[in-house]
Design a protein around this motif. Structure first.
Motif, mmCIF file in Angstrom:
data_model
loop_
_atom_site.group_PDB
_atom_site.id
_atom_site.type_symbol
_atom_site.label_atom_id
_atom_site.label_comp_id
_atom_site.label_asym_id
_atom_site.label_seq_id
_atom_site.Cartn_x
_atom_site.Cartn_y
_atom_site.Cartn_z
ATOM 1 N N PHE A 1 0.805 -1.216 0.000
ATOM 2 C CA PHE A 1 0.000 0.000 0.000
ATOM 3 C C PHE A 1 0.846 1.277 0.000
ATOM 4 C CE2 PHE A 1 -3.003 -3.081 1.926
ATOM 5 C CZ PHE A 1 -3.966 -3.025 0.933
ATOM 6 N N GLY A 2 2.107 1.173 0.340
ATOM 7 C CA GLY A 2 2.955 2.351 0.419
ATOM 8 C C GLY A 2 3.883 2.538 -0.760
ATOM 9 N N GLN A 3 3.586 1.898 -1.880
ATOM 10 C CA GLN A 3 4.491 1.940 -3.033
ATOM 11 C C GLN A 3 4.741 3.350 -3.556
ATOM 12 O OE1 GLN A 3 2.785 -0.818 -5.810
ATOM 13 N NE2 GLN A 3 3.982 -2.525 -5.010
ATOM 14 N N GLY A 4 3.759 4.206 -3.543
ATOM 15 C CA GLY A 4 3.937 5.541 -4.093
ATOM 16 C C GLY A 4 4.429 6.563 -3.092
ATOM 17 N N LEU A 5 4.658 6.137 -1.856
ATOM 18 C CA LEU A 5 5.061 7.068 -0.809
ATOM 19 C C LEU A 5 6.566 7.297 -0.817
ATOM 20 C CD1 LEU A 5 2.873 5.591 2.076
ATOM 21 C CD2 LEU A 5 2.337 7.549 0.607
ATOM 22 N N ASP A 6 6.971 8.450 -0.299
ATOM 23 C CA ASP A 6 8.407 8.723 -0.222
ATOM 24 C C ASP A 6 9.023 7.936 0.941
ATOM 25 O OD1 ASP A 6 7.505 10.120 1.957
ATOM 26 O OD2 ASP A 6 8.463 12.006 1.427
ATOM 27 N N PHE A 7 10.350 7.931 0.974
ATOM 28 C CA PHE A 7 11.062 7.115 1.960
ATOM 29 C C PHE A 7 10.789 7.552 3.402
ATOM 30 C CE2 PHE A 7 13.843 5.824 -1.627
ATOM 31 C CZ PHE A 7 13.752 4.460 -1.450
ATOM 32 N N SER A 8 10.625 8.838 3.644
ATOM 33 C CA SER A 8 10.391 9.276 5.026
ATOM 34 C C SER A 8 9.032 8.787 5.534
ATOM 35 C CB SER A 8 10.502 10.793 5.152
ATOM 36 O OG SER A 8 9.568 11.434 4.318
ATOM 37 N N THR A 9 8.030 8.783 4.687
ATOM 38 C CA THR A 9 6.715 8.266 5.077
ATOM 39 C C THR A 9 6.789 6.756 5.268
ATOM 40 O OG1 THR A 9 5.674 10.037 3.812
ATOM 41 C CG2 THR A 9 4.276 8.189 4.452
ATOM 42 N N GLN A 10 7.509 6.080 4.390
ATOM 43 C CA GLN A 10 7.669 4.636 4.534
ATOM 44 C C GLN A 10 8.412 4.288 5.821
ATOM 45 O OE1 GLN A 10 9.559 3.212 0.962
ATOM 46 N NE2 GLN A 10 7.693 3.390 -0.254
ATOM 47 N N GLU A 11 9.347 5.146 6.215
ATOM 48 C CA GLU A 11 10.076 4.924 7.467
ATOM 49 C C GLU A 11 9.129 5.014 8.662
ATOM 50 O OE1 GLU A 11 14.113 6.512 9.729
ATOM 51 O OE2 GLU A 11 13.300 7.651 8.050
ATOM 52 N N VAL A 12 8.242 5.994 8.639
ATOM 53 C CA VAL A 12 7.250 6.130 9.713
ATOM 54 C C VAL A 12 6.357 4.893 9.753
ATOM 55 C CG1 VAL A 12 5.233 7.445 10.490
ATOM 56 C CG2 VAL A 12 7.290 8.650 9.728
ATOM 57 N N LEU A 13 5.915 4.437 8.581
ATOM 58 C CA LEU A 13 5.109 3.209 8.522
ATOM 59 C C LEU A 13 5.886 2.016 9.077
ATOM 60 C CD1 LEU A 13 3.348 3.423 5.036
ATOM 61 C CD2 LEU A 13 2.274 3.540 7.285
ATOM 62 N N GLY A 14 7.169 1.968 8.803
ATOM 63 C CA GLY A 14 8.008 0.874 9.315
ATOM 64 C C GLY A 14 8.057 0.871 10.829
ATOM 65 N N TYR A 15 8.254 2.037 11.425
ATOM 66 C CA TYR A 15 8.292 2.101 12.888
ATOM 67 C C TYR A 15 6.929 1.798 13.506
ATOM 68 C CZ TYR A 15 13.120 3.563 13.191
ATOM 69 O OH TYR A 15 14.485 3.575 13.135
ATOM 70 N N LEU A 16 5.857 2.232 12.862
ATOM 71 C CA LEU A 16 4.524 1.879 13.347
ATOM 72 C C LEU A 16 4.309 0.371 13.297
ATOM 73 C CD1 LEU A 16 2.325 4.710 11.768
ATOM 74 C CD2 LEU A 16 2.918 4.413 14.187
ATOM 75 N N THR A 17 4.826 -0.258 12.257
ATOM 76 C CA THR A 17 4.747 -1.712 12.132
ATOM 77 C C THR A 17 5.532 -2.398 13.248
ATOM 78 O OG1 THR A 17 4.488 -1.541 9.737
ATOM 79 C CG2 THR A 17 5.261 -3.639 10.588
#
Length: 169
Positions: A26-42
């Motif tokens: 679901f995060g394919q179009g997101l930039d790396f900083s947003t993906q990093e936040v998603l990673g920490y939430l995970t």
């Protein structure tokens, strides 16, 4: 105690893998900083099973009592499961799903640094980061790195959970 650890440890490991893959999809179009936040939430979502595992042991298996030491040990072992799940899935990601991740992330990082550093500082940082990303492109290194990050966070979550949930007779 072993059944609680296995049960909640498997929950943590499966949750880490499922949420990692969901964030990837679901995060394919997101930039790396947003993906990093998603990673920490995970990471934090999968480590909630530390708290719930200790609570389950205290309330359902140990007559409402648990020492700090026993709670902390349960939390650490459940954290190992979550860390292993993250390490494996991240290693697979870098090794097979997106082998170009290291170079993509390096390019993204360098673009951000161009505007904030002088040309001399930029060249120094570029050389350092290029060397670091060569190691990060190795699936084994990436998996171990993610394992240790999640495990360190898991130690903190275990410590806090043990402090909150300890109950002596």
């Amino acid at each position: 105690m072993q059944t609680t650890i296995k049960k909640f440890g498997i929950y943590a490991a499966v949750t880490s893998a499922v949420l990692f893959l969901a964030a990837l999809y679901f995060g394919q179009g997101l930039d790396f900083s947003t993906q990093e936040v998603l990673g920490y939430l995970t990471i934090f979502a999968s480590l909630t099973f530390v708290f719930f595992g200790i609570k389950h042991f205290r309330d359902k298996e140990n007559d409402g009592l648990v020492s700090f030491k026993k709670a902390f040990i349960i939390g650490i072992i459940i954290s190992l499961f979550a860390s292993l799940g993250f390490g494996i899935i991240d290693g697979l990601y870098v090794g097979f799903i997106n082998p170009d991740f290291g170079s993509q992330y390096l390019e993204y990082t360098l673009e951000g640094m161009k505007t904030t550093l002088s040309p001399e500082e930029f060249e120094i940082k570029k050389a350092e980061l290029t060397q670091q990303m060569e190691a990060y492109s190795n699936p084994f290194f990436t998996g171990m790195f993610m394992f240790f990050i999640v495990f360190v966070i898991g130690i903190i979550v275990s410590l806090l959970s043990a402090l909150i949930l300890q109950r002596k007779s």
